[in-house]
Scaffold this motif. Sequence first.
Motif, PDB file in Angstrom:
ATOM      1  N   SER A 373      34.099  28.994  36.938  1.00 15.91           N
ATOM      2  CA  SER A 373      33.500  29.724  38.073  1.00 15.91           C
ATOM      3  C   SER A 373      34.378  30.896  38.532  1.00 15.91           C
ATOM      4  O   SER A 373      33.876  31.846  39.119  1.00 15.91           O
ATOM      5  CB  SER A 373      33.184  28.778  39.223  1.00 15.91           C
ATOM      6  OG  SER A 373      34.377  28.345  39.793  1.00 15.91           O
ATOM      7  N   GLU A 374      35.711  30.830  38.235  1.00 14.56           N
ATOM      8  CA  GLU A 374      36.559  31.980  38.634  1.00 14.56           C
ATOM      9  C   GLU A 374      36.106  33.246  37.903  1.00 14.56           C
ATOM     10  O   GLU A 374      36.141  34.342  38.476  1.00 14.56           O
ATOM     11  CB  GLU A 374      38.043  31.773  38.294  1.00 14.56           C
ATOM     12  CG  GLU A 374      38.697  30.513  38.821  1.00 14.56           C
ATOM     13  CD  GLU A 374      38.459  29.326  37.916  1.00 14.56           C
ATOM     14  OE1 GLU A 374      39.059  29.284  36.829  1.00 14.56           O
ATOM     15  OE2 GLU A 374      37.658  28.434  38.286  1.00 14.56           O
ATOM     16  N   ILE A 375      35.704  33.092  36.641  1.00 12.00           N
ATOM     17  CA  ILE A 375      35.255  34.277  35.874  1.00 12.00           C
ATOM     18  C   ILE A 375      33.948  34.797  36.471  1.00 12.00           C
ATOM     19  O   ILE A 375      33.763  36.001  36.668  1.00 12.00           O
ATOM     20  CB  ILE A 375      35.114  33.928  34.367  1.00 12.00           C
ATOM     21  CG1 ILE A 375      36.483  33.570  33.792  1.00 12.00           C
ATOM     22  CG2 ILE A 375      34.462  35.075  33.596  1.00 12.00           C
ATOM     23  CD1 ILE A 375      36.516  33.282  32.298  1.00 12.00           C
ATOM     24  N   ASP A 376      33.054  33.865  36.799  1.00  9.81           N
ATOM     25  CA  ASP A 376      31.771  34.223  37.414  1.00  9.81           C
ATOM     26  C   ASP A 376      32.015  35.005  38.724  1.00  9.81           C
ATOM     27  O   ASP A 376      31.426  36.070  38.964  1.00  9.81           O
ATOM     28  CB  ASP A 376      31.047  32.898  37.731  1.00  9.81           C
ATOM     29  CG  ASP A 376      29.544  32.980  37.558  1.00  9.81           C
ATOM     30  OD1 ASP A 376      29.050  34.082  37.287  1.00  9.81           O
ATOM     31  OD2 ASP A 376      28.870  31.942  37.706  1.00  9.81           O
ATOM     32  N   ARG A 377      32.897  34.478  39.543  1.00  8.86           N
ATOM     33  CA  ARG A 377      33.158  35.103  40.852  1.00  8.86           C
ATOM     34  C   ARG A 377      33.865  36.450  40.682  1.00  8.86           C
ATOM     35  O   ARG A 377      33.631  37.385  41.445  1.00  8.86           O
ATOM     36  CB  ARG A 377      33.998  34.162  41.736  1.00  8.86           C
ATOM     37  CG  ARG A 377      33.264  32.866  42.038  1.00  8.86           C
ATOM     38  CD  ARG A 377      34.126  31.915  42.835  1.00  8.86           C
ATOM     39  NE  ARG A 377      34.180  32.304  44.227  1.00  8.86           N
ATOM     40  CZ  ARG A 377      33.242  32.016  45.109  1.00  8.86           C
ATOM     41  NH1 ARG A 377      32.192  31.318  44.762  1.00  8.86           N
ATOM     42  NH2 ARG A 377      33.348  32.408  46.352  1.00  8.86           N
ATOM     43  N   GLU A 378      34.689  36.530  39.674  1.00 14.33           N
ATOM     44  CA  GLU A 378      35.390  37.788  39.401  1.00 14.33           C
ATOM     45  C   GLU A 378      34.368  38.880  39.018  1.00 14.33           C
ATOM     46  O   GLU A 378      34.457  40.017  39.480  1.00 14.33           O
ATOM     47  CB  GLU A 378      36.402  37.549  38.260  1.00 14.33           C
ATOM     48  CG  GLU A 378      37.132  38.770  37.732  1.00 14.33           C
ATOM     49  CD  GLU A 378      38.090  39.396  38.748  1.00 14.33           C
ATOM     50  OE1 GLU A 378      38.376  38.746  39.777  1.00 14.33           O
ATOM     51  OE2 GLU A 378      38.506  40.557  38.519  1.00 14.33           O
ATOM     52  N   ILE A 379      33.391  38.495  38.208  1.00 13.62           N
ATOM     53  CA  ILE A 379      32.351  39.461  37.809  1.00 13.62           C
ATOM     54  C   ILE A 379      31.555  39.898  39.047  1.00 13.62           C
ATOM     55  O   ILE A 379      31.282  41.090  39.236  1.00 13.62           O
ATOM     56  CB  ILE A 379      31.427  38.863  36.716  1.00 13.62           C
ATOM     57  CG1 ILE A 379      32.218  38.691  35.415  1.00 13.62           C
ATOM     58  CG2 ILE A 379      30.188  39.738  36.480  1.00 13.62           C
ATOM     59  CD1 ILE A 379      31.492  37.932  34.313  1.00 13.62           C
ATOM     60  N   ALA A 380      31.214  38.927  39.919  1.00 13.59           N
ATOM     61  CA  ALA A 380      30.465  39.273  41.139  1.00 13.59           C
ATOM     62  C   ALA A 380      31.293  40.210  42.018  1.00 13.59           C
ATOM     63  O   ALA A 380      30.777  41.202  42.567  1.00 13.59           O
ATOM     64  CB  ALA A 380      30.094  38.004  41.900  1.00 13.59           C
ATOM     65  N   SER A 381      32.584  39.926  42.150  1.00 12.46           N
ATOM     66  CA  SER A 381      33.450  40.766  42.996  1.00 12.46           C
ATOM     67  C   SER A 381      33.550  42.179  42.438  1.00 12.46           C
ATOM     68  O   SER A 381      33.459  43.164  43.187  1.00 12.46           O
ATOM     69  CB  SER A 381      34.873  40.182  43.075  1.00 12.46           C
ATOM     70  OG  SER A 381      34.797  38.918  43.657  1.00 12.46           O
ATOM     71  N   LEU A 382      33.709  42.264  41.113  1.00 11.78           N
ATOM     72  CA  LEU A 382      33.798  43.595  40.493  1.00 11.78           C
ATOM     73  C   LEU A 382      32.496  44.363  40.671  1.00 11.78           C
ATOM     74  O   LEU A 382      32.497  45.564  40.945  1.00 11.78           O
ATOM     75  CB  LEU A 382      34.106  43.461  38.996  1.00 11.78           C
ATOM     76  CG  LEU A 382      35.541  43.158  38.616  1.00 11.78           C
ATOM     77  CD1 LEU A 382      35.637  42.826  37.133  1.00 11.78           C
ATOM     78  CD2 LEU A 382      36.450  44.343  38.937  1.00 11.78           C
ATOM     79  N   LYS A 383      31.373  43.644  40.547  1.00 12.22           N
ATOM     80  CA  LYS A 383      30.062  44.302  40.692  1.00 12.22           C
ATOM     81  C   LYS A 383      29.926  44.849  42.125  1.00 12.22           C
ATOM     82  O   LYS A 383      29.507  45.997  42.323  1.00 12.22           O
ATOM     83  CB  LYS A 383      28.950  43.304  40.376  1.00 12.22           C
ATOM     84  CG  LYS A 383      27.566  43.922  40.322  1.00 12.22           C
ATOM     85  CD  LYS A 383      27.383  44.752  39.066  1.00 12.22           C
ATOM     86  CE  LYS A 383      26.058  45.480  39.026  1.00 12.22           C
ATOM     87  NZ  LYS A 383      25.957  46.388  37.894  1.00 12.22           N
ATOM     88  N   LEU A 384      30.294  44.017  43.099  1.00 10.24           N
ATOM     89  CA  LEU A 384      30.210  44.462  44.505  1.00 10.24           C
ATOM     90  C   LEU A 384      31.094  45.695  44.712  1.00 10.24           C
ATOM     91  O   LEU A 384      30.682  46.658  45.370  1.00 10.24           O
ATOM     92  CB  LEU A 384      30.669  43.332  45.443  1.00 10.24           C
ATOM     93  CG  LEU A 384      29.678  42.178  45.639  1.00 10.24           C
ATOM     94  CD1 LEU A 384      30.347  41.034  46.378  1.00 10.24           C
ATOM     95  CD2 LEU A 384      28.438  42.643  46.408  1.00 10.24           C
ATOM     96  N   GLU A 385      32.289  45.636  44.143  1.00 13.71           N
ATOM     97  CA  GLU A 385      33.231  46.762  44.285  1.00 13.71           C
ATOM     98  C   GLU A 385      32.612  48.046  43.735  1.00 13.71           C
ATOM     99  O   GLU A 385      32.654  49.090  44.384  1.00 13.71           O
ATOM    100  CB  GLU A 385      34.498  46.400  43.508  1.00 13.71           C
ATOM    101  CG  GLU A 385      35.699  47.266  43.792  1.00 13.71           C
ATOM    102  CD  GLU A 385      36.843  46.861  42.855  1.00 13.71           C
ATOM    103  OE1 GLU A 385      37.200  45.658  42.828  1.00 13.71           O
ATOM    104  OE2 GLU A 385      37.343  47.750  42.138  1.00 13.71           O
ATOM    105  N   THR A 386      31.987  47.935  42.546  1.00 14.97           N
ATOM    106  CA  THR A 386      31.400  49.143  41.950  1.00 14.97           C
ATOM    107  C   THR A 386      30.175  49.621  42.731  1.00 14.97           C
ATOM    108  O   THR A 386      29.762  50.763  42.617  1.00 14.97           O
ATOM    109  CB  THR A 386      30.981  48.929  40.471  1.00 14.97           C
ATOM    110  OG1 THR A 386      29.960  47.930  40.432  1.00 14.97           O
ATOM    111  CG2 THR A 386      32.145  48.515  39.607  1.00 14.97           C
ATOM    112  N   MET A 387      29.590  48.714  43.530  1.00 17.51           N
ATOM    113  CA  MET A 387      28.443  49.099  44.364  1.00 17.51           C
ATOM    114  C   MET A 387      28.900  49.578  45.750  1.00 17.51           C
ATOM    115  O   MET A 387      28.085  49.892  46.603  1.00 17.51           O
ATOM    116  CB  MET A 387      27.487  47.899  44.529  1.00 17.51           C
ATOM    117  CG  MET A 387      26.817  47.461  43.246  1.00 17.51           C
ATOM    118  SD  MET A 387      26.009  45.847  43.408  1.00 17.51           S
ATOM    119  CE  MET A 387      24.411  46.332  44.008  1.00 17.51           C
TER     120      MET A 387
END
Length: 409
Positions: A373-387
């Motif tokens: 789940s850390e990888i999943d959350r990392e992807i979500a965080s990066l996506k939010l950052e790019t948005m």
Amino acid sequence: MEKHGLNKILWAERQMPVLFKIREKFKRERPFDGILISACLHVTSETASLVIALKEGGAEVALCASNPLSTKDDVAEALRNGYGIRVYARYGASKEEYYEHIEKALSIEPHITLDDGADLTAYLHQNFKKWGKNIKGGTEETTTGVVRLKSMAKKGVLKYPIIAVNDSQTKFLFDNRYGTGQSTIDGILRATNILIAGKNFVVCGYGWCGKGVAMRARGMGANVIVTEVDPIKALEAKMDGFEVMSMEKAAEKGDVFVTVTGDKNVIDVHHLEKMKNGVILANSGHFNVEINIEGLKNISHKVEKIRPDVERYILNNSKEVFLLAEGRLVNLAAAEGHPPEVMDMSFSNQALACEYIIKKCSELKREVYTLPSEIDREIASLKLETMGVEIDELTEEQRRYLESWEEGT
Ligand SMILES: NC(=O)c1ccc[n+]([C@@H]2O[C@H](COP(=O)([O-])OP(=O)(O)OC[C@H]3O[C@@H](n4cnc5c(N)ncnc54)[C@H](O)[C@@H]3O)[C@@H](O)[C@H]2O)c1
């Protein structure tokens, strides 16, 4: 054609900033030096961004298509000539060609397989002595593929570990729901140019894809009817404000039907016989088995192609039925598949799953895994950052409170 394909790849890349960051990291760290990857995915511009990222990370990739009608030939050509990637795919490939392409992709004797629907993985299992000697692990992109691979694991026949990319939250919550929701409507519109508003629009299956399709069809003014076999999903659809009924009843009422169940013969002959004149049938589930097409042929006396992705069946009862994209994934066959913004997350999961396999293969068993789940959350965080979206962080007091039981009323 090649220039057109290249422009498509560059356009998709612009909307895939998370994958681009991963690609930059791969370029620096080269996690796939010496690694051979056989990938069976829809050959689209978004897939191109993934295989380019893997190549820049050191991998040698052989790509084939996961559906005979989903290949964008211009993208395939740009990948071959512009990026030096082996691509074995062609729009409209026959079943024989489809498997010939899988054979060619497997002939590199991969360390890793990437799959969408599990056809390549199943084929490798049937010919394991021939191509399986280097294998470390594989990934699977879609719900139907995960179902097949879990069945193999349960029966003890799975020969190497699989990461079910589909089961990452940053995949199914966005790709299956918003991706399939939008692109299925897009496929129906490109194929037919019909007005959705005012239609009785039947969605078969209220899983993640079905939810997305129902939501978007309603947004365009359709009266959406849902059919289900799972009482909880049916209840959810009802409370989300949709009409819910049996397929038997929906067959009589619908103007447009979309299947997204992963199941077979969801629209069967006895349903087809009850339908109104002029209905439109489409499938967005993985395989072309959800509508009983053989049965449809058997009760028809004439079939003709009347638009690029529309076949007109004239039934023996004189009614007309219009089948889109031969019952194959309508969003990929008649449109461009999911928008790159959602594939950004799906394929970031794919890319990081490949890296995970390289790092962890010695610890993994012959089972189907979800990415941590850390990888999943990392992807979500990066996506939010790019948005450009910022969110709050738990304070220390809140974190302790949420982990405790002592404080109550
Ligand atoms: N078009 C695309 O690009 C795309 C993208 C993602 C997934 N898929 C595919 O779409 C299909 C659905 O995926 P999902 O993630 O929504 O799966 P899911 O498991 O979340 O949902 C499937 C739903 O269909 C229901 N169902 C099964 N048999 C049924 C029947 N006979 N009648 C009515 N409902 C029935 C199930 O109860 C379930 O609620 C799969 O084949 C998947 O691989 C396609």
